[in-house]
Design an enzyme around this catalytic site. Structure first.
Site, PDB file in Angstrom:
ATOM      1  N   ASP A  52     -16.171  18.367 -25.494  1.00  0.00           N
ATOM      2  CA  ASP A  52     -16.195  17.207 -24.582  1.00  0.00           C
ATOM      3  C   ASP A  52     -15.817  15.976 -25.386  1.00  0.00           C
ATOM      4  O   ASP A  52     -16.611  15.495 -26.209  1.00  0.00           O
ATOM      5  CB  ASP A  52     -17.609  17.005 -24.028  1.00  0.00           C
ATOM      6  CG  ASP A  52     -17.803  17.633 -22.667  1.00  0.00           C
ATOM      7  OD1 ASP A  52     -16.972  17.409 -21.782  1.00  0.00           O
ATOM      8  OD2 ASP A  52     -18.804  18.353 -22.500  1.00  0.00           O
ATOM      9  N   ARG A  90     -18.031  13.673 -28.750  1.00  0.00           N
ATOM     10  CA  ARG A  90     -18.759  14.586 -29.633  1.00  0.00           C
ATOM     11  C   ARG A  90     -18.298  14.444 -31.084  1.00  0.00           C
ATOM     12  O   ARG A  90     -19.050  14.705 -32.008  1.00  0.00           O
ATOM     13  CB  ARG A  90     -18.547  16.036 -29.198  1.00  0.00           C
ATOM     14  CG  ARG A  90     -18.787  16.309 -27.736  1.00  0.00           C
ATOM     15  CD  ARG A  90     -20.217  16.103 -27.327  1.00  0.00           C
ATOM     16  NE  ARG A  90     -20.442  16.525 -25.949  1.00  0.00           N
ATOM     17  CZ  ARG A  90     -21.423  16.091 -25.187  1.00  0.00           C
ATOM     18  NH1 ARG A  90     -22.285  15.208 -25.653  1.00  0.00           N
ATOM     19  NH2 ARG A  90     -21.563  16.524 -23.946  1.00  0.00           N
ATOM     20  N   ARG A 114     -17.227   6.190 -17.001  1.00  0.00           N
ATOM     21  CA  ARG A 114     -16.456   7.368 -17.410  1.00  0.00           C
ATOM     22  C   ARG A 114     -15.233   7.551 -16.510  1.00  0.00           C
ATOM     23  O   ARG A 114     -14.329   8.328 -16.844  1.00  0.00           O
ATOM     24  CB  ARG A 114     -17.334   8.621 -17.350  1.00  0.00           C
ATOM     25  CG  ARG A 114     -18.497   8.608 -18.322  1.00  0.00           C
ATOM     26  CD  ARG A 114     -19.498   9.711 -18.026  1.00  0.00           C
ATOM     27  NE  ARG A 114     -18.939  11.044 -18.232  1.00  0.00           N
ATOM     28  CZ  ARG A 114     -19.545  12.160 -17.852  1.00  0.00           C
ATOM     29  NH1 ARG A 114     -20.721  12.110 -17.220  1.00  0.00           N
ATOM     30  NH2 ARG A 114     -18.984  13.329 -18.086  1.00  0.00           N
ATOM     31  N   LYS A 162     -11.948  16.834 -14.515  1.00  0.00           N
ATOM     32  CA  LYS A 162     -13.324  17.028 -14.072  1.00  0.00           C
ATOM     33  C   LYS A 162     -13.796  15.792 -13.306  1.00  0.00           C
ATOM     34  O   LYS A 162     -13.180  14.713 -13.449  1.00  0.00           O
ATOM     35  CB  LYS A 162     -14.243  17.339 -15.258  1.00  0.00           C
ATOM     36  CG  LYS A 162     -14.361  16.230 -16.309  1.00  0.00           C
ATOM     37  CD  LYS A 162     -15.233  16.709 -17.460  1.00  0.00           C
ATOM     38  CE  LYS A 162     -15.504  15.612 -18.444  1.00  0.00           C
ATOM     39  NZ  LYS A 162     -16.249  16.077 -19.618  1.00  0.00           N
ATOM     40  N   HIS A 163     -14.807  15.935 -12.424  1.00  0.00           N
ATOM     41  CA  HIS A 163     -15.654  17.077 -12.105  1.00  0.00           C
ATOM     42  C   HIS A 163     -15.394  17.423 -10.645  1.00  0.00           C
ATOM     43  O   HIS A 163     -15.875  16.705  -9.764  1.00  0.00           O
ATOM     44  CB  HIS A 163     -17.118  16.737 -12.294  1.00  0.00           C
ATOM     45  CG  HIS A 163     -17.454  16.125 -13.631  1.00  0.00           C
ATOM     46  ND1 HIS A 163     -17.199  14.795 -13.954  1.00  0.00           N
ATOM     47  CD2 HIS A 163     -18.028  16.671 -14.741  1.00  0.00           C
ATOM     48  CE1 HIS A 163     -17.616  14.544 -15.190  1.00  0.00           C
ATOM     49  NE2 HIS A 163     -18.117  15.661 -15.699  1.00  0.00           N
ATOM     50  N   HIS A 208     -27.350  16.800 -14.467  1.00  0.00           N
ATOM     51  CA  HIS A 208     -28.033  17.188 -15.697  1.00  0.00           C
ATOM     52  C   HIS A 208     -29.543  17.253 -15.497  1.00  0.00           C
ATOM     53  O   HIS A 208     -30.243  17.900 -16.292  1.00  0.00           O
ATOM     54  CB  HIS A 208     -27.699  16.202 -16.823  1.00  0.00           C
ATOM     55  CG  HIS A 208     -26.263  16.238 -17.237  1.00  0.00           C
ATOM     56  ND1 HIS A 208     -25.306  15.450 -16.640  1.00  0.00           N
ATOM     57  CD2 HIS A 208     -25.614  16.980 -18.171  1.00  0.00           C
ATOM     58  CE1 HIS A 208     -24.130  15.695 -17.196  1.00  0.00           C
ATOM     59  NE2 HIS A 208     -24.289  16.613 -18.127  1.00  0.00           N
ATOM     60  N   ASP A 246     -18.713  23.647 -14.928  1.00  0.00           N
ATOM     61  CA  ASP A 246     -19.523  22.730 -15.723  1.00  0.00           C
ATOM     62  C   ASP A 246     -20.584  23.579 -16.431  1.00  0.00           C
ATOM     63  O   ASP A 246     -20.764  24.765 -16.132  1.00  0.00           O
ATOM     64  CB  ASP A 246     -20.176  21.696 -14.806  1.00  0.00           C
ATOM     65  CG  ASP A 246     -20.371  20.346 -15.490  1.00  0.00           C
ATOM     66  OD1 ASP A 246     -20.486  20.323 -16.721  1.00  0.00           O
ATOM     67  OD2 ASP A 246     -20.427  19.323 -14.771  1.00  0.00           O
TER      68      ASP A 246
END
Length: 420
Positions: A139, A147, A207, A237-238, A250, A323
């Site tokens: 990601d 990351r 984002r 995404k998403h 999440h 996901d």
């Protein structure tokens, strides 16, 4: 005899020799018969060799199907905890034939350790005899979702980046992707294609490139092109869109009251722009949208949404990836084996198992195999999904320059399927 006459005589003799060599069965209105050639099953290391001329033409049976273990393994993306390859991950790759590993920030400390890790993973993939080099994914959206920092050009959030326009987005993303490529990453789980249409959304925010599909679509396409310029595959995404939902998958399953007509006029347009730009993958997510599937099934488990909207309506022929199945909104409702089966049934090609527990991941993989053996999941579907994932991996042959002979001709994969 003059030179001109000598030339004409020689030309006439040559023409007679050619005509005499033609098969007697050919007449002035017959075309030469065309033999069908049986193509061998391709492998990543295959090189072209002169084809033998068979005495009898054989039917083209197509590529040999993968075994159940290998086919299902190509549909799975494993995760692991810590900064070194665990015995559990080795088992998943060597024995379960898992073909993709999703990297998180706790799996490395700096650029050098990440490159060592991706190199070791490729060696494991070769040892396992995978049908294509192992796929390493991460990601790396920019902004608050990065990351990897060391060895990769910094990237702002999409909302901030978008003010540079499509060309500025493409150049910035290409610089970041080039760093990923050099570290052995082949698939970026980006860009975010969601439109932010609900100010109360708890997960997308900056984002996203924004809320206007006319502006966001070209920026999403530019990001896809930038990733490709840097040598990395792109994931939209998403799907079908999280920017209109209240809540964060999440922690809990969000919902969105959007109608099909509204979705087609908004979220669908930004995803379509990315697909038209050549996105390699599209990520489905955990959101309930009754306007798209009245059953209330979460999107990534809904065949109506995954296959009906993404595959059939938007004509996307690349890899559909879930996901992470370890998100709280999913794990509160489904165990990993059941979630994995539901995702495959819906039409997803690649499942992000998203667990540090290798035994739990292996149990999910075995459950899918049991479903295939029982006929609940068609082997033809599994073969087609594996083929799409292998095709994605074959599209980027120079992933790790230290491992690949860049002067060699790229391999040809008959399993490769076209994408829109």
């Amino acid at each position: 005899m003059s030179p001109v006459r000598r030339f004409l005589v020689r030309a006439a003799l040559a023409l007679l020799l050619v005509l005499s060599a033609l098969p007697s069965t050919l007449g002035p209105n017959r075309a030469a018969p065309t033999a069908r050639v049986v193509r061998p099953t391709p492998t990543p290391a295959a090189t072209l060799a002169p084809a033998a001329t068979p005495s009898v033409a054989q039917p083209d049976a197509g590529p040999t199907p993968l075994s159940l273990d290998v086919a299902v393994g190509q549909m799975m993306a494993a995760s692991f905890g810590g900064a070194s390859i665990t015995d559990g991950l080795r088992h998943l790759i060597l024995d379960q034939k898992v073909g993709t590993v999703l990297i998180f920030s706790d799996n490395f400390t700096d650029a050098a350790s990440l490159l060592r890790l991706t190199t070791q993973l490729q060696r494991l993939g070769r040892e396992a005899g995978l049908p294509a080099p192992l796929l390493v994914a991460v990601d790396e959206e920019g902004g608050r979702v990065m990351r990897i920092h060391d060895g990769v050009a910094a990237l702002p959030s999409e909302l901030e980046l978008g003010v540079r326009g499509p060309q500025g987005v493409r150049e910035a993303v290409a610089a970041m992707a080039s760093g990923l490529h050099g570290l052995g990453i082949q698939l970026d789980l980006a860009p975010v294609a969601d439109l932010r249409s609900n100010p109360a959304d708890a997960v997308i925010g900056d984002r996203s490139f924004g809320g206007d599909p006319g502006l966001v679509g070209p920026l999403v396409a530019a990001a896809v092109n930038g990733l490709h310029d840097g040598g990395v595959a792109a994931t939209l995404k998403h799907f079908p869109g999280l920017g209109g939902a209240a809540g964060d998958p999440h922690s809990a399953m969000p919902s969105d009251g959007e109608s099909l007509a509204r979705w087609a006029a908004t979220q669908a347009r930004s995803f379509a722009a990315g697909i038209d730009a050549g996105a390699d993958a599209v990520m489905t997510t955990a959101v309930v949208v009754p306007g798209l599937d009245p059953s209330g099934t979460p999107a990534l488990f809904s065949r109506t949404i995954v296959t009906g909207l993404l595959r059939d309506r938007l004509k996307f022929q690349g890899v559909i990836v879930t996901d992470g199945l370890g998100m709280g909104g999913i794990s509160a409702l489904y165990g990993l084996p059941d979630a994995t089966v539901a995702a495959v049934r819906a039409g997803n090609d690649l499942v992000l198992l998203n667990s540090a527990d290798a035994a739990y991941q292996a149990a999910a993989i075995e459950t899918v195999k049991q479903q295939v053996r029982s006929g609940a999941i068609a082997m033809e579907q599994v073969q087609a999904s594996a083929a799409r994932v292998i095709a994605l991996r074959a599209r980027w042959p120079a992933w790790a320059p230290s491992l690949v002979d860049l002067a060699a001709a790229p391999p040809t994969f008959e399993l490769a399927l076209s994408r829109r």
